[in-house]
Motif scaffolding. Sequence first.
Motif, PDB file in Angstrom:
ATOM      1  N   ASN A  64      34.020 -46.565 -16.157  1.00 61.98           N
ATOM      2  CA  ASN A  64      35.261 -45.825 -16.473  1.00 61.98           C
ATOM      3  C   ASN A  64      36.370 -46.193 -15.483  1.00 61.98           C
ATOM      4  O   ASN A  64      37.480 -45.696 -15.573  1.00 61.98           O
ATOM      5  CB  ASN A  64      35.019 -44.302 -16.502  1.00 61.98           C
ATOM      6  N   GLY A  65      36.060 -47.066 -14.511  1.00 61.07           N
ATOM      7  CA  GLY A  65      37.062 -47.501 -13.532  1.00 61.07           C
ATOM      8  C   GLY A  65      37.055 -46.669 -12.273  1.00 61.07           C
ATOM      9  O   GLY A  65      37.785 -46.958 -11.324  1.00 61.07           O
ATOM     10  N   GLY A  66      36.240 -45.622 -12.229  1.00 56.90           N
ATOM     11  CA  GLY A  66      36.264 -44.704 -11.091  1.00 56.90           C
ATOM     12  C   GLY A  66      35.125 -44.930 -10.119  1.00 56.90           C
ATOM     13  O   GLY A  66      34.140 -45.610 -10.437  1.00 56.90           O
ATOM     14  N   PRO A  67      35.251 -44.338  -8.917  1.00 60.53           N
ATOM     15  CA  PRO A  67      34.194 -44.467  -7.922  1.00 60.53           C
ATOM     16  C   PRO A  67      32.861 -43.969  -8.476  1.00 60.53           C
ATOM     17  O   PRO A  67      32.818 -42.998  -9.243  1.00 60.53           O
ATOM     18  CB  PRO A  67      34.656 -43.552  -6.781  1.00 60.53           C
TER      19      PRO A  67
ATOM     20  N   GLY B 213      45.504 -30.339 -17.936  1.00 56.63           N
ATOM     21  CA  GLY B 213      45.012 -29.536 -16.822  1.00 56.63           C
ATOM     22  C   GLY B 213      45.289 -30.304 -15.554  1.00 56.63           C
ATOM     23  O   GLY B 213      45.783 -31.437 -15.597  1.00 56.63           O
ATOM     24  N   VAL B 214      45.002 -29.702 -14.420  1.00 55.82           N
ATOM     25  CA  VAL B 214      45.186 -30.391 -13.135  1.00 55.82           C
ATOM     26  C   VAL B 214      43.944 -30.139 -12.277  1.00 55.82           C
ATOM     27  O   VAL B 214      43.159 -29.232 -12.567  1.00 55.82           O
ATOM     28  CB  VAL B 214      46.458 -29.908 -12.390  1.00 55.82           C
TER      29      VAL B 214
ATOM     30  N   ASP C 257      37.857 -38.037 -17.697  1.00 55.03           N
ATOM     31  CA  ASP C 257      37.229 -38.604 -18.907  1.00 55.03           C
ATOM     32  C   ASP C 257      37.178 -37.577 -20.037  1.00 55.03           C
ATOM     33  O   ASP C 257      37.343 -37.913 -21.202  1.00 55.03           O
ATOM     34  CB  ASP C 257      35.792 -39.061 -18.609  1.00 55.03           C
ATOM     35  N   ALA C 258      36.943 -36.317 -19.668  1.00 51.84           N
ATOM     36  CA  ALA C 258      36.788 -35.277 -20.695  1.00 51.84           C
ATOM     37  C   ALA C 258      38.133 -34.702 -21.139  1.00 51.84           C
ATOM     38  O   ALA C 258      38.180 -33.788 -21.959  1.00 51.84           O
ATOM     39  CB  ALA C 258      35.897 -34.162 -20.150  1.00 51.84           C
ATOM     40  N   GLY C 259      39.226 -35.199 -20.560  1.00 50.66           N
ATOM     41  CA  GLY C 259      40.545 -34.682 -20.939  1.00 50.66           C
ATOM     42  C   GLY C 259      40.803 -33.274 -20.420  1.00 50.66           C
ATOM     43  O   GLY C 259      41.665 -32.557 -20.924  1.00 50.66           O
TER      44      GLY C 259
ATOM     45  N   PRO D 183      31.734 -28.987 -14.365  1.00 52.71           N
ATOM     46  CA  PRO D 183      31.694 -28.345 -15.687  1.00 52.71           C
ATOM     47  C   PRO D 183      31.334 -29.308 -16.807  1.00 52.71           C
ATOM     48  O   PRO D 183      31.026 -28.889 -17.922  1.00 52.71           O
ATOM     49  CB  PRO D 183      33.130 -27.825 -15.867  1.00 52.71           C
ATOM     50  N   ILE D 184      31.339 -30.614 -16.519  1.00 59.59           N
ATOM     51  CA  ILE D 184      31.058 -31.587 -17.588  1.00 59.59           C
ATOM     52  C   ILE D 184      29.583 -31.984 -17.597  1.00 59.59           C
ATOM     53  O   ILE D 184      28.926 -31.918 -18.626  1.00 59.59           O
ATOM     54  CB  ILE D 184      31.945 -32.858 -17.437  1.00 59.59           C
ATOM     55  N   ASP D 185      29.051 -32.399 -16.439  1.00 57.78           N
ATOM     56  CA  ASP D 185      27.652 -32.859 -16.462  1.00 57.78           C
ATOM     57  C   ASP D 185      26.678 -31.861 -15.844  1.00 57.78           C
ATOM     58  O   ASP D 185      25.476 -32.116 -15.764  1.00 57.78           O
ATOM     59  CB  ASP D 185      27.505 -34.242 -15.802  1.00 57.78           C
ATOM     60  N   GLY D 186      27.210 -30.717 -15.377  1.00 61.18           N
ATOM     61  CA  GLY D 186      26.343 -29.657 -14.877  1.00 61.18           C
ATOM     62  C   GLY D 186      25.746 -29.922 -13.498  1.00 61.18           C
ATOM     63  O   GLY D 186      24.963 -29.116 -12.995  1.00 61.18           O
TER      64      GLY D 186
END
Length: 541
Positions: free
Chosen positions: A131-134, A317-318, A354-356, A460-463
Motif C-alpha cells: 500500500n506504500g506505507g511502512p 476523518g482525521v 486504506d479504509a477511508g 479499529p480495522i484489523d483488531g
Amino acid sequence: MSVTPIKTTPIANQKPGTSGLRKKTRVFQEPHFLENFIQSIWTGIGGAQGKTFVLGGDGRFFNTDAIQIVLRMASANGAARVIVGQNGLLSTPAASHLIRKRKADGGIILSASHNPGGPDGDFGVKYNIANGGPAPESVTSAIHTATEEISAYRTMDTPDVDLSLTGIAQLGRMEVEVVDPVADYAALMEEIFDFDAIADLFKSGFRMRFDAMHAITGPYAKLILENRLGADKGSVVNAIPLPDFGQGHPDPNPIWAKDLVDTMMHVDGPDFGAASDGDGDRNMIMGRGIYVTPSDSLAAMAANATFVPAYKGGLSGVARSMPTSLALDRVADKLGIECHETPTGWKFFGNLLDAGRATLCGEESAGTGSDHVREKDGLWAVLFWLNVLAVRKCSVADLMGEHWQTYGRNYYSRHDYEGIDGGIANDLMQGLRAKLSTLPDTIVAGLRVQAADEFAYDDPIDGSRTEAQGIRIHFHGGARVVFRLSGTGTVGATLRVYLETYATDDLGQDAQEALAPVIQAADKLAMIVERTGRKRPTVIT
Ligand code: G16
C-alpha cells in the motif's frame, strides 16, 4: 553470474523501531550486518521470488554501496524487478507513491530520516508494503524473528549496476529499472494542488524560503517551487543533497533549522518559510514572525482543507499520534468528523487511510500527510500551505490568529532528554507506571490530575492491539503531559516529554511561559532531574 549463499549467524539488536532499523553507519558497515537484515526482510515477507520492489535512499553516506548490496541480494533471491531512483535517490514520500503507482509488492528505503549522516552518523533501512506505507507491526516482528534465526543469505558476485542513467538494466535474471526520482512525484502534486493559484501568488510578489537542509528534497523543491511554480530563483536553499548533509542535522525544527528561523523572524523576512528533513517526509512551517508548531499546522490544515482541490469535498476523518496536541480534535469536532488517536509511528495510520476512515493525519514530530501516499510528506505539506494562502489571501500569522480565536490555542512543546542511560530511562517509566492509579485528583505543582493511564491502541480495522505506547496525564482545564521513550535513537535512550496546555484568551504568550506549570508538574511526576541528573532538556522544540 552464480548465486552465492553466504553462511552467517544472527546479529543481536536487529529489531525495527518506530520507523525501520536505525543504527550507527559503522554498525551497518560491519560484515554481514546489512545483508542479514535484508535477507530477513525477504524471509519476513514470505520471499522475494517473482516480486517487484521499489528501492531508493536519501543519499546519505553509505547509500551508494548499500543500494548495490540490496540489488544483488534482490536478484539472488529471485525478485523479478527493482525500480530504483536515479543515483539511488528517492525521497520517502516519492518511494511510497512509486510503490502504489507501479503496483509494486513493496519497497526498501535507505534512510535514518532526520538523524545526522556520515561515517560517524546514522544509517537506516525501512521496509514498506504494497500500500506504500511502512510495514505494520505484524511484518516488522516477522522480520525481527527472521534476524534471530538467520543462518545464510543469498547474493551474487557481479559488478555494480550503473544507476547514473535512467533506463533498464539486467542483473542476473532481474530487471533493474532506473527512474527519475522527481517526475512522478511532481505530477502527483500537480493533481492535488491548484498550481495556477500558487503561481499567481508568486507572481504577486509573495516571497518564500525553503531550506532543504542539504538533504533529499532539494531537487524536488527546485523543480516544483522554482521551475514550475515560479518562486524566485534562490528561494530553495541548501538544495544539493550531500552524504553528510553538510555536517548538519537534517531535522526541520527551530533548533536545527535556526538559519531559517532567524530569516523568518526578521521584519523584512519572506512571507513564508519551510524546511524538510533527510528523507523528505517531515516539514516545518513558518510565516514572517511566526513558527507554526506541527500540531497547530495539522489542525489548521484540517480546518482549511476544502481550499485545496483534492480535498474540496471535505475530509472523511482525521488522525493524529497520541502525543500530538489536541488542537486537531477541536477542528474535527466542529467539522463533525472522526478523529483517531494512534501510537507514534506512521505505520499506524495505514489501515485508517486504506479504509477511508481518515484523509489527513499527522504527528507532533513534524510529520503531516494524507491519503495521496502512505507516508508523511514534507513538500506536500508546504504546497498545501501555499495553496491555502493563495486562495485565502492572508498571511500565516493572520491565519493562525484567526484559528486560535475560533478554536482556542493548544500551547505545545516537546522536551527531549537524549542519550540517557537505558536502565535509568526504563526505571523512570516504570516509576510513573507504578503510581498511575494513585494520581487522579491529586494536585501536582498546582495542577489537579484528571486522569492518568498508559496508552494502548486497538486498531479499529484489523483488531490488533498495541500496548505500552506512552504514559499520559491529563489535568483539569485541558493541560496534559505525556512521557515516552523514543524508538528512533541510536545512542542510549531518549526520553520525550510532551507538554500541552489549552487557552481561550491570552493567545499570544511564549509557549514555554504558558507551559511553565505543566513543565514543573512533569518534573515532579517523573523526577527527571533527580533520576537523570539532567538539569535541562537536550532539545526543546
Ligand atoms: C519517525 C516515525 C514517526 C515518529 C518519529 C519519532 O519519523 O516515522 O512516525 O513520530 O519517528 O519517533 P520517536 O519518538 O519514536 O523517535 P522519521 O521522520 O524519523 O521517520
